[in-house]
Design an enzyme around this catalytic site. Structure first.
Site, PDB file in Angstrom:
ATOM      1  N   GLU A  74       0.885  -1.058  -0.059  1.00  0.00           N
ATOM      2  CA  GLU A  74       0.018   0.051   0.046  1.00  0.00           C
ATOM      3  C   GLU A  74       1.002   1.341   0.063  1.00  0.00           C
ATOM      4  O   GLU A  74       0.580   2.218  -0.736  1.00  0.00           O
ATOM      5  CB  GLU A  74      -1.064  -0.111   1.301  1.00  0.00           C
ATOM      6  CG  GLU A  74      -2.117   0.672   1.140  1.00  0.00           C
ATOM      7  CD  GLU A  74      -3.224   0.368   2.367  1.00  0.00           C
ATOM      8  OE1 GLU A  74      -3.848   1.266   2.489  1.00  0.00           O
ATOM      9  OE2 GLU A  74      -3.139  -0.669   3.106  1.00  0.00           O
ATOM     10  N   GLN A  75       1.864   1.238   0.798  1.00  0.00           N
ATOM     11  CA  GLN A  75       2.840   2.365   0.891  1.00  0.00           C
ATOM     12  C   GLN A  75       3.477   2.410  -0.491  1.00  0.00           C
ATOM     13  O   GLN A  75       3.472   3.714  -1.273  1.00  0.00           O
ATOM     14  CB  GLN A  75       3.942   2.266   1.854  1.00  0.00           C
ATOM     15  CG  GLN A  75       4.825   3.314   2.134  1.00  0.00           C
ATOM     16  CD  GLN A  75       4.354   4.711   2.589  1.00  0.00           C
ATOM     17  OE1 GLN A  75       3.113   4.555   3.420  1.00  0.00           O
ATOM     18  NE2 GLN A  75       4.842   5.857   2.424  1.00  0.00           N
ATOM     19  N   ALA A  96       6.690   9.204   2.612  1.00  0.00           N
ATOM     20  CA  ALA A  96       7.810   8.294   3.053  1.00  0.00           C
ATOM     21  C   ALA A  96       7.991   7.372   1.842  1.00  0.00           C
ATOM     22  O   ALA A  96       7.104   6.779   1.503  1.00  0.00           O
ATOM     23  CB  ALA A  96       7.815   7.715   4.251  1.00  0.00           C
ATOM     24  N   SER A 101       7.784   4.133   6.183  1.00  0.00           N
ATOM     25  CA  SER A 101       6.695   4.949   6.746  1.00  0.00           C
ATOM     26  C   SER A 101       6.408   4.421   8.032  1.00  0.00           C
ATOM     27  O   SER A 101       6.188   3.258   8.204  1.00  0.00           O
ATOM     28  CB  SER A 101       5.462   4.893   5.635  1.00  0.00           C
ATOM     29  OG  SER A 101       4.351   5.564   6.201  1.00  0.00           O
ATOM     30  N   HIS A 103       3.552   4.607   9.088  1.00  0.00           N
ATOM     31  CA  HIS A 103       2.177   3.976   8.975  1.00  0.00           C
ATOM     32  C   HIS A 103       2.257   2.397   8.886  1.00  0.00           C
ATOM     33  O   HIS A 103       1.418   1.778   9.290  1.00  0.00           O
ATOM     34  CB  HIS A 103       1.484   4.535   7.640  1.00  0.00           C
ATOM     35  CG  HIS A 103       1.099   5.841   8.054  1.00  0.00           C
ATOM     36  ND1 HIS A 103      -0.351   6.145   8.246  1.00  0.00           N
ATOM     37  CD2 HIS A 103       1.530   7.096   7.746  1.00  0.00           C
ATOM     38  CE1 HIS A 103      -0.659   7.494   8.539  1.00  0.00           C
ATOM     39  NE2 HIS A 103       0.578   8.246   8.088  1.00  0.00           N
ATOM     40  N   ASP A 110      -3.187   9.245  10.234  1.00  0.00           N
ATOM     41  CA  ASP A 110      -3.480  10.620   9.518  1.00  0.00           C
ATOM     42  C   ASP A 110      -5.110  10.994   9.833  1.00  0.00           C
ATOM     43  O   ASP A 110      -5.958  10.351   9.591  1.00  0.00           O
ATOM     44  CB  ASP A 110      -3.364  10.807   8.244  1.00  0.00           C
ATOM     45  CG  ASP A 110      -1.968  10.571   7.735  1.00  0.00           C
ATOM     46  OD1 ASP A 110      -1.171  10.679   8.642  1.00  0.00           O
ATOM     47  OD2 ASP A 110      -1.430  10.121   6.874  1.00  0.00           O
ATOM     48  N   GLU A 160       3.624  18.293   9.250  1.00  0.00           N
ATOM     49  CA  GLU A 160       2.128  17.421   8.978  1.00  0.00           C
ATOM     50  C   GLU A 160       1.296  17.716  10.090  1.00  0.00           C
ATOM     51  O   GLU A 160       1.422  17.058  10.982  1.00  0.00           O
ATOM     52  CB  GLU A 160       2.587  16.101   8.713  1.00  0.00           C
ATOM     53  CG  GLU A 160       3.290  15.613   7.344  1.00  0.00           C
ATOM     54  CD  GLU A 160       3.233  14.351   7.195  1.00  0.00           C
ATOM     55  OE1 GLU A 160       2.783  13.578   7.739  1.00  0.00           O
ATOM     56  OE2 GLU A 160       3.747  13.913   5.673  1.00  0.00           O
ATOM     57  N   TRP A 162      -1.446  16.775  10.700  1.00  0.00           N
ATOM     58  CA  TRP A 162      -2.531  15.934  10.546  1.00  0.00           C
ATOM     59  C   TRP A 162      -2.128  14.499  11.035  1.00  0.00           C
ATOM     60  O   TRP A 162      -2.711  13.430  11.141  1.00  0.00           O
ATOM     61  CB  TRP A 162      -3.207  15.765   9.029  1.00  0.00           C
ATOM     62  CG  TRP A 162      -1.851  15.378   8.148  1.00  0.00           C
ATOM     63  CD1 TRP A 162      -1.517  14.264   7.966  1.00  0.00           C
ATOM     64  CD2 TRP A 162      -1.533  16.355   7.240  1.00  0.00           C
ATOM     65  NE1 TRP A 162      -0.711  14.235   6.829  1.00  0.00           N
ATOM     66  CE2 TRP A 162      -0.377  15.576   6.655  1.00  0.00           C
ATOM     67  CE3 TRP A 162      -1.377  17.706   7.252  1.00  0.00           C
ATOM     68  CZ2 TRP A 162       0.554  16.053   5.591  1.00  0.00           C
ATOM     69  CZ3 TRP A 162      -0.751  18.242   6.310  1.00  0.00           C
ATOM     70  CH2 TRP A 162       0.350  17.470   5.381  1.00  0.00           C
ATOM     71  N   HIS A 163      -0.671  14.520  11.201  1.00  0.00           N
ATOM     72  CA  HIS A 163      -0.169  12.941  11.255  1.00  0.00           C
ATOM     73  C   HIS A 163       0.207  12.781  12.974  1.00  0.00           C
ATOM     74  O   HIS A 163       1.011  13.583  13.428  1.00  0.00           O
ATOM     75  CB  HIS A 163       1.109  12.720  10.656  1.00  0.00           C
ATOM     76  CG  HIS A 163       2.012  11.590  10.763  1.00  0.00           C
ATOM     77  ND1 HIS A 163       1.844  10.429   9.745  1.00  0.00           N
ATOM     78  CD2 HIS A 163       2.531  11.099  11.948  1.00  0.00           C
ATOM     79  CE1 HIS A 163       2.622   9.606  10.237  1.00  0.00           C
ATOM     80  NE2 HIS A 163       3.005   9.812  11.340  1.00  0.00           N
TER      81      HIS A 163
END
Ligand SMILES: [Zn+2]
Length: 174
Positions: A74-75, A96, A101, A103, A110, A160, A162-163
C-alpha cells in the site's frame, strides 16, 4: 525535559519503534489490527485510546480517519500514485519511501477535519477548533503530533499537522 536512554534495539520494536528515512520498518507486520472505518485500520493498542479521545470530542462525525496502517504494498502504491499525480518535489517531503513509513507500524494515524474535498495526502487539520482540542488532549491518550514545523531537519518530513503517532502512555511524563 527528562532525558531517557534506551537500548539500541528498542528503536526497532514496541511503542517507541522508530521508522524514518534512515531506519526502515523491519517488521513483523502488526497482526492485531482493528478497523476505524471501512478503509482505515490501526493497531488495537493505538485504536482503543484514539477512539476514546475522539468519542470525548464528539465522535467521528467531525474528525475523519484518513490513513492508518499501511502494508508495504500500500505504501508503494501511495508513493507511486503521488509521484504520478503530484510529482517528486511534492511527494518526497510528504510521502515516505516504501519501507520507511511510520504508517507501516500500525501506530500512526492521519486525521482530517470532516468537510468536502478532504485531501488524502495532506488533509486539513488546523490549529484551531476541534482539531486543536484533539491536539491538546492527544498526549493524555498516548499520541504525539509527530512532524512539527521547524523540525524538518530532524524528522526529514515536512510539517504534517494531521499525522499523529501513538507512543504509549508511559512516555507522557518524560
Ligand atoms: Zn501520516
Amino acid at each position: 525535559m527528562t532525558e531517557r536512554r534506551l537500548e539500541r534495539s528498542a528503536v526497532h520494536r514496541g511503542d517507541l519503534i522508530l521508522v524514518n528515512a534512515q531506519l526502515p520498518f523491519a517488521g513483523p507486520e502488526e497482526q492485531d489490527r482493528v478497523r476505524l472505518d471501512a478503509n482505515v485500520m490501526l493497531a488495537r493498542r493505538a485504536a482503543e485510546p484514539l477512539r476514546r479521545l475522539v468519542r470525548a470530542l464528539g465522535g467521528w462525525s467531525v474528525l475523519v480517519p484518513v490513513s492508518g496502517w499501511r502494508s508495504q504494498r500500500e505504501q508503494q502504491e501511495i508513493y507511486e500514485s503521488s509521484l504520478r499525480q503530484n510529482g517528486r518535489a511534492f511527494t518526497e517531503p510528504f510521502v515516505a519511501l516504501p519501507g520507511h513509513s511510520e504508517h507501516q507500524t500500525g501506530l500512526a494515524i492521519d486525521l482530517g477535519q470532516a468537510g468536502p474535498d478532504l485531501d488524502f495526502i495532506c488533509p486539513d487539520f488546523p490549529y484551531c477548533g476541534i482539531c486543536q482540542k484533539f491536539r491538546r488532549r492527544a498526549a493524555d491518550y498516548g499520541f504525539v503530533e509527530r512532524y512539527r514545523a521547524g523540525k524538518e531537519s530532524v524528522t526529514g518530513i515536512a510539517h504534517e499537522p494531521w499525522h499523529f503517532r501513538y507512543v504509549g502512555r508511559p512516555m507522557r511524563r518524560l
